[in-house]
Scaffold this motif. Structure first.
Motif, PDB file in Angstrom:
ATOM      1  N   ARG A 156     -31.940 118.130 -41.453  1.00  0.00           N
ATOM      2  CA  ARG A 156     -30.755 117.269 -41.518  1.00  0.00           C
ATOM      3  C   ARG A 156     -29.742 117.642 -40.441  1.00  0.00           C
ATOM      4  NH1 ARG A 156     -29.996 117.955 -48.020  1.00  0.00           N
ATOM      5  NH2 ARG A 156     -31.646 119.496 -47.768  1.00  0.00           N
ATOM      6  N   PRO A 157     -29.208 116.670 -39.708  1.00  0.00           N
ATOM      7  CA  PRO A 157     -28.101 116.977 -38.798  1.00  0.00           C
ATOM      8  C   PRO A 157     -26.851 117.317 -39.597  1.00  0.00           C
ATOM      9  CG  PRO A 157     -28.487 114.617 -38.872  1.00  0.00           C
ATOM     10  CD  PRO A 157     -29.580 115.255 -39.686  1.00  0.00           C
ATOM     11  N   ALA A 158     -25.888 117.949 -38.949  1.00  0.00           N
ATOM     12  CA  ALA A 158     -24.699 118.430 -39.658  1.00  0.00           C
ATOM     13  C   ALA A 158     -23.995 117.319 -40.415  1.00  0.00           C
ATOM     14  CB  ALA A 158     -23.753 119.098 -38.665  1.00  0.00           C
ATOM     15  N   ALA A 159     -23.888 116.137 -39.826  1.00  0.00           N
ATOM     16  CA  ALA A 159     -23.167 115.039 -40.474  1.00  0.00           C
ATOM     17  C   ALA A 159     -23.830 114.618 -41.778  1.00  0.00           C
ATOM     18  CB  ALA A 159     -23.073 113.841 -39.534  1.00  0.00           C
ATOM     19  N   PHE A 160     -25.136 114.861 -41.893  1.00  0.00           N
ATOM     20  CA  PHE A 160     -25.886 114.451 -43.081  1.00  0.00           C
ATOM     21  C   PHE A 160     -26.364 115.665 -43.887  1.00  0.00           C
ATOM     22  CE2 PHE A 160     -26.233 110.819 -40.250  1.00  0.00           C
ATOM     23  CZ  PHE A 160     -26.043 109.744 -41.107  1.00  0.00           C
ATOM     24  N   ALA A 161     -25.655 116.777 -43.768  1.00  0.00           N
ATOM     25  CA  ALA A 161     -26.086 117.994 -44.459  1.00  0.00           C
ATOM     26  C   ALA A 161     -26.205 117.772 -45.961  1.00  0.00           C
ATOM     27  CB  ALA A 161     -25.110 119.131 -44.171  1.00  0.00           C
ATOM     28  N   GLU A 162     -25.353 116.922 -46.514  1.00  0.00           N
ATOM     29  CA  GLU A 162     -25.429 116.595 -47.943  1.00  0.00           C
ATOM     30  C   GLU A 162     -25.810 115.136 -48.149  1.00  0.00           C
ATOM     31  OE1 GLU A 162     -21.823 117.802 -49.813  1.00  0.00           O
ATOM     32  OE2 GLU A 162     -22.005 119.888 -49.159  1.00  0.00           O
ATOM     33  N   GLY A 163     -26.531 114.569 -47.196  1.00  0.00           N
ATOM     34  CA  GLY A 163     -26.895 113.161 -47.259  1.00  0.00           C
ATOM     35  C   GLY A 163     -25.785 112.291 -46.706  1.00  0.00           C
ATOM     36  N   THR A 164     -25.821 111.017 -47.037  1.00  0.00           N
ATOM     37  CA  THR A 164     -24.765 110.133 -46.568  1.00  0.00           C
ATOM     38  C   THR A 164     -23.441 110.515 -47.224  1.00  0.00           C
ATOM     39  OG1 THR A 164     -25.421 108.535 -48.260  1.00  0.00           O
ATOM     40  CG2 THR A 164     -26.270 108.180 -46.055  1.00  0.00           C
ATOM     41  N   ARG A 165     -22.351 110.352 -46.478  1.00  0.00           N
ATOM     42  CA  ARG A 165     -21.038 110.802 -46.960  1.00  0.00           C
ATOM     43  C   ARG A 165     -20.528 109.927 -48.102  1.00  0.00           C
ATOM     44  NH1 ARG A 165     -16.596 113.061 -44.271  1.00  0.00           N
ATOM     45  NH2 ARG A 165     -18.157 114.128 -43.002  1.00  0.00           N
ATOM     46  N   TRP A 166     -20.588 108.612 -47.924  1.00  0.00           N
ATOM     47  CA  TRP A 166     -20.047 107.697 -48.930  1.00  0.00           C
ATOM     48  C   TRP A 166     -21.122 106.702 -49.350  1.00  0.00           C
ATOM     49  CZ3 TRP A 166     -16.659 107.004 -44.241  1.00  0.00           C
ATOM     50  CH2 TRP A 166     -15.720 108.035 -44.140  1.00  0.00           C
ATOM     51  N   ARG A 167     -21.186 106.463 -50.645  1.00  0.00           N
ATOM     52  CA  ARG A 167     -22.175 105.503 -51.162  1.00  0.00           C
ATOM     53  C   ARG A 167     -21.579 104.776 -52.353  1.00  0.00           C
ATOM     54  NH1 ARG A 167     -26.662 106.562 -55.114  1.00  0.00           N
ATOM     55  NH2 ARG A 167     -28.049 104.756 -55.018  1.00  0.00           N
ATOM     56  N   GLN A 168     -21.645 103.459 -52.324  1.00  0.00           N
ATOM     57  CA  GLN A 168     -21.203 102.657 -53.449  1.00  0.00           C
ATOM     58  C   GLN A 168     -22.353 101.773 -53.910  1.00  0.00           C
ATOM     59  OE1 GLN A 168     -18.186 102.571 -55.373  1.00  0.00           O
ATOM     60  NE2 GLN A 168     -19.783 101.563 -56.573  1.00  0.00           N
ATOM     61  N   MET A 169     -22.772 101.997 -55.150  1.00  0.00           N
ATOM     62  CA  MET A 169     -23.827 101.200 -55.751  1.00  0.00           C
ATOM     63  C   MET A 169     -23.194 100.058 -56.541  1.00  0.00           C
ATOM     64  SD  MET A 169     -26.858 102.669 -58.205  1.00  0.00           S
ATOM     65  CE  MET A 169     -25.729 103.106 -59.533  1.00  0.00           C
TER      66      MET A 169
ATOM     67  N   ALA B  64      -3.923  96.148 -44.465  1.00  0.00           N
ATOM     68  CA  ALA B  64      -2.913  97.092 -43.977  1.00  0.00           C
ATOM     69  C   ALA B  64      -2.205  97.831 -45.104  1.00  0.00           C
ATOM     70  CB  ALA B  64      -1.896  96.348 -43.109  1.00  0.00           C
ATOM     71  N   ALA B  65      -2.122  97.237 -46.271  1.00  0.00           N
ATOM     72  CA  ALA B  65      -1.402  97.867 -47.375  1.00  0.00           C
ATOM     73  C   ALA B  65      -2.268  98.865 -48.150  1.00  0.00           C
ATOM     74  CB  ALA B  65      -0.876  96.804 -48.337  1.00  0.00           C
ATOM     75  N   VAL B  66      -3.542  98.962 -47.804  1.00  0.00           N
ATOM     76  CA  VAL B  66      -4.479  99.851 -48.488  1.00  0.00           C
ATOM     77  C   VAL B  66      -4.684 101.101 -47.644  1.00  0.00           C
ATOM     78  CG1 VAL B  66      -6.857 100.060 -49.320  1.00  0.00           C
ATOM     79  CG2 VAL B  66      -5.609  97.908 -49.618  1.00  0.00           C
ATOM     80  N   PRO B  67      -4.727 102.291 -48.229  1.00  0.00           N
ATOM     81  CA  PRO B  67      -4.883 103.517 -47.441  1.00  0.00           C
ATOM     82  C   PRO B  67      -6.109 103.475 -46.530  1.00  0.00           C
ATOM     83  CG  PRO B  67      -4.305 104.076 -49.689  1.00  0.00           C
ATOM     84  CD  PRO B  67      -4.552 102.600 -49.681  1.00  0.00           C
ATOM     85  N   GLY B  68      -5.949 104.049 -45.352  1.00  0.00           N
ATOM     86  CA  GLY B  68      -7.039 104.148 -44.396  1.00  0.00           C
ATOM     87  C   GLY B  68      -7.208 102.901 -43.562  1.00  0.00           C
ATOM     88  N   VAL B  69      -8.282 102.887 -42.801  1.00  0.00           N
ATOM     89  CA  VAL B  69      -8.656 101.728 -41.993  1.00  0.00           C
ATOM     90  C   VAL B  69      -9.813 101.051 -42.709  1.00  0.00           C
ATOM     91  CG1 VAL B  69      -9.546 100.935 -39.772  1.00  0.00           C
ATOM     92  CG2 VAL B  69      -7.902 102.818 -39.860  1.00  0.00           C
TER      93      VAL B  69
ATOM     94  N   ASP C 176      -6.505 106.896 -51.471  1.00  0.00           N
ATOM     95  CA  ASP C 176      -6.160 107.856 -50.423  1.00  0.00           C
ATOM     96  C   ASP C 176      -7.082 107.603 -49.234  1.00  0.00           C
ATOM     97  OD1 ASP C 176      -8.662 109.036 -50.999  1.00  0.00           O
ATOM     98  OD2 ASP C 176      -7.744 110.370 -52.473  1.00  0.00           O
ATOM     99  N   GLU C 177      -7.075 108.504 -48.277  1.00  0.00           N
ATOM    100  CA  GLU C 177      -7.854 108.294 -47.056  1.00  0.00           C
ATOM    101  C   GLU C 177      -9.103 109.168 -46.996  1.00  0.00           C
ATOM    102  OE1 GLU C 177      -5.945 108.087 -43.324  1.00  0.00           O
ATOM    103  OE2 GLU C 177      -4.275 106.868 -44.021  1.00  0.00           O
ATOM    104  N   THR C 178      -9.670 109.459 -48.143  1.00  0.00           N
ATOM    105  CA  THR C 178     -10.886 110.274 -48.140  1.00  0.00           C
ATOM    106  C   THR C 178     -12.114 109.481 -47.706  1.00  0.00           C
ATOM    107  OG1 THR C 178     -11.175 109.811 -50.501  1.00  0.00           O
ATOM    108  CG2 THR C 178     -10.047 111.862 -49.893  1.00  0.00           C
TER     109      THR C 178
END
Length: 596
Positions: free
Chosen positions: A441-454, A570-575, A465-467
């Protein structure tokens, strides 16, 4: 030798060694379905051997036992467990990998079925890949896996004297004209494909035994040394480097890159096990030869022939995606060792993502130059994932290759053959593919994909927040429901022509983002990204049908475009990056994203 026999006989596909089919005498086609096939195996991609059988080499290695007991002692903090990996809806693939190793160890025995030698080589390589990656981790099955590997090696030793000429070696128990040139080899001719598969697997296991200080390393090293040295008489040196013949027959003194790659990797593993630099130097000379025969550059990617020196120039053609699974591993070795600089490995990534991957994760382009391989592309794809997986952690490799490999394994095999979401086992080639993904696994995928929504409850929740995260824009989607396409998965089905999804990014992240979509669709469509004024194509979403026309789930990988990044809310955290699935009736199980 083990004292139990197989509980379930299986025919397995040793992809990269597909059945010989109709030969085109005018072109001497280098495909695995024609004269360049490495071995005639039947396609039985749905192996489910008994995975409950216990290994019978019951001795627990003391060094392994001590390493596990000492984890967390006064010497330092507890040793963490080897990390699991999710692939699409498969939340836990490490148990699947262990179960597959057990089931293949039961099912495979070259002594009983001579054609199993390459498959046993795949299995040994898979075990060694996992053990190497787990050296700094707790792995409860470590001693068991070593015993399984040594049981396989004992079986192979017992069958290693059947080929004509010097032993140990492996080949075919039938006569065969490998290149369609009339030079038919008799049964039990020694071939580098089978011999190299075994030699690399044995040497890689020897490396792990030696790293543990296991006393069984000496005998394993001796067998690996004999397997590798048997081919010294069939090595050709050129000003550009060295290559091994395709077989022990003089008519097969041909530079076939994937077979030479196996012996090169075996030499390298033996160098690690013994500390003998001559073996590493021999491996490097082989990759030098490969590099000298490549075409292209780091920007456009590379292409290479299946066979070169010793084969008529007018009959050469680009290597197919199936046999390339081994050649690509040798390229990864050259990058890991520093024999090839990072820009060369960047070029290999372009080959993988540009020449081979063409938008359909179940059907890659057939050849490494991006040209077609016809209907064989479906089966070739299931093998090529090993080559993709080998490049996950190589300096210079594009991390997107890793996620694409996950999509290929899911779409071409796990979904295609309806492997159960838990408790499934895989055939030997796919066992190695999964081991590659877990181990590299490359460093970015050390724990798999970062975000997942089923799809399901709260799949449209606004970020607080901006996580970072992903979500459905549910006004464009039907309520979540369990939907079947072979596997049954929860999903939402688009109810509009412009159904939207969102990727929520931290405002500080301005770089690349890899996105994947697990979906089902009876018609091709696209996914596009909003720039504030218009949508831009990010990926085609092919119809998710297999080679038989059956609609199944697929997982595909693509990237956001940093140059057009727009904050939709724009009113929601993050991009909040807005994506659009262009066709109604598309079912989406999950959207995943990982910042690089």
């Amino acid at each position: 030798m083990r004292f139990f026999r197989r509980l379930l006989l299986v025919l397995l596909v040793a992809c990269g060694s597909d059945p010989i089919g109709v030969r085109d005498a005018s072109t001497r086609d280098a495909s695995p379905d024609a004269p360049f096939a490495d071995a005639p195996f039947a396609d039985a991609a749905v192996i489910d051997a008994n995975d409950d059988a216990a290994p019978d080499a019951g001795v627990t290695d003391a060094a392994v036992e001590d390493a596990e007991v000492d984890a967390g002692s006064d010497a330092g903090p507890p040793v963490p467990p080897f990390p699991d990996l999710a692939i699409g809806p498969y939340e836990s693939t490490l148990p699947m990998l262990i179960a597959s190793m057990r089931s293949n160890a039961v099912a495979l025995d070259t002594g009983a079925t001579y054609g199993h030698s390459a498959a046993q080589g795949y299995l040994l390589q898979a075990i060694a890949e996992l053990l190497r990656a787990a050296r700094a981790y707790t792995l409860p099955e470590r001693a068991e896996l070593l015993d399984l590997a040594l049981g396989e090696i004992a079986e192979l030793e017992g069958a290693a004297d059947r080929t004509t000429g010097a032993a140990p070696a492996f080949g075919l128990d039938t006569a065969w004209d490998a290149f369609g040139d009339g030079s038919t080899n008799p049964a039990f001719t020694a071939y580098v494909w089978q011999s190299g598969m075994v030699a690399y697997g044995v040497a890689a296991v020897a490396r792990e035994l030696q790293a543990l200080g296991d006393p069984r390393a000496a005998d394993t090293i001796a067998f690996a040394r004999a397997l590798i040295g048997r081919w010294d008489a069939h090595l050709t040196s050129t000003p550009d480097g060295d290559y091994w013949w395709y077989s022990s027959a003089p008519a097969d003194a041909i530079a076939v890159h994937n077979t030479s790659a196996l012996l090169a990797m075996a030499h390298d593993a033996l160098a690690e096990a013994t500390g003998e630099s001559a073996h590493a130097e021999q491996a490097e000379r082989s990759t030098d030869f490969l590099w000298a025969r490549l075409r292209g550059n780091p920007t456009t990617g590379y292409a290479w022939n299946y066979a070169d020196d010793g084969y008529p120039a007018g009959s050469r053609r680009a290597e197919d995606a199936s046999h390339a699974l081994v050649t690509l591993q040798a390229m990864a070795l050259a990058g890991r060792r520093g024999w090839w600089p990072e820009n060369r490995i960047q070029g290999v990534s372009r080959t993988l993502l540009g020449n081979l991957f063409a938008g359909n994760p179940a059907r890659l382009n057939g050849r490494v130059d991006g040209t077609s391989g016809g209907e064989s592309e479906w089966t070739w794809t299931r093998a090529s994932v090993i080559g993709f997986g080998a490049h996950g952690d190589i300096p210079g490799a594009d991390p997107e290759v890793f996620d694409t490999a996950c999509s290929i394994l899911f779409s071409s095999y796990l979904s295609r053959f309806e492997r159960a979401l838990s408790g499934a086992t895989l055939d030997s080639a796919r066992t190695l593919a999964l081991a590659m993904l877990l181990a590299r696994r490359p460093a970015a995928f050390a724990e798999g994909t970062r975000w997942r929504q089923m799809a399901g409850p709260d799949d449209d929740a606004l970020p607080t927040d901006e996580t970072g995260g992903t979500r459905f824009y549910t006004v464009d989607w039907n309520p979540p429901a369990n939907l079947a396409a072979g596997l049954t998965l929860p999903a939402r089905t688009s109810s509009a022509l412009n159904a939207n999804l969102l990727v929520d990014l931290p405002s500080t992240h301005t770089g690349r983002v890899v996105v994947s979509l697990t979906y089902r669709s009876s018609a091709a469509t696209t996914i596009r990204e909003w720039d504030g004024a218009a949508y831009h194509l990010r990926a085609t979403l092919p119809r998710t049908a297999d080679e038989d026309g059956v609609v199944r789930w697929m997982r595909t990988t693509f990237e956001l475009d940093p140059a057009i990044r727009h904050d939709y809310q724009a009113a929601v955290p993050g991009v909040n990056v807005l994506l659009e699935v262009a066709a109604s009736g598309t079912a989406v199980h999950a959207i995943e994203a990982t910042p690089l």
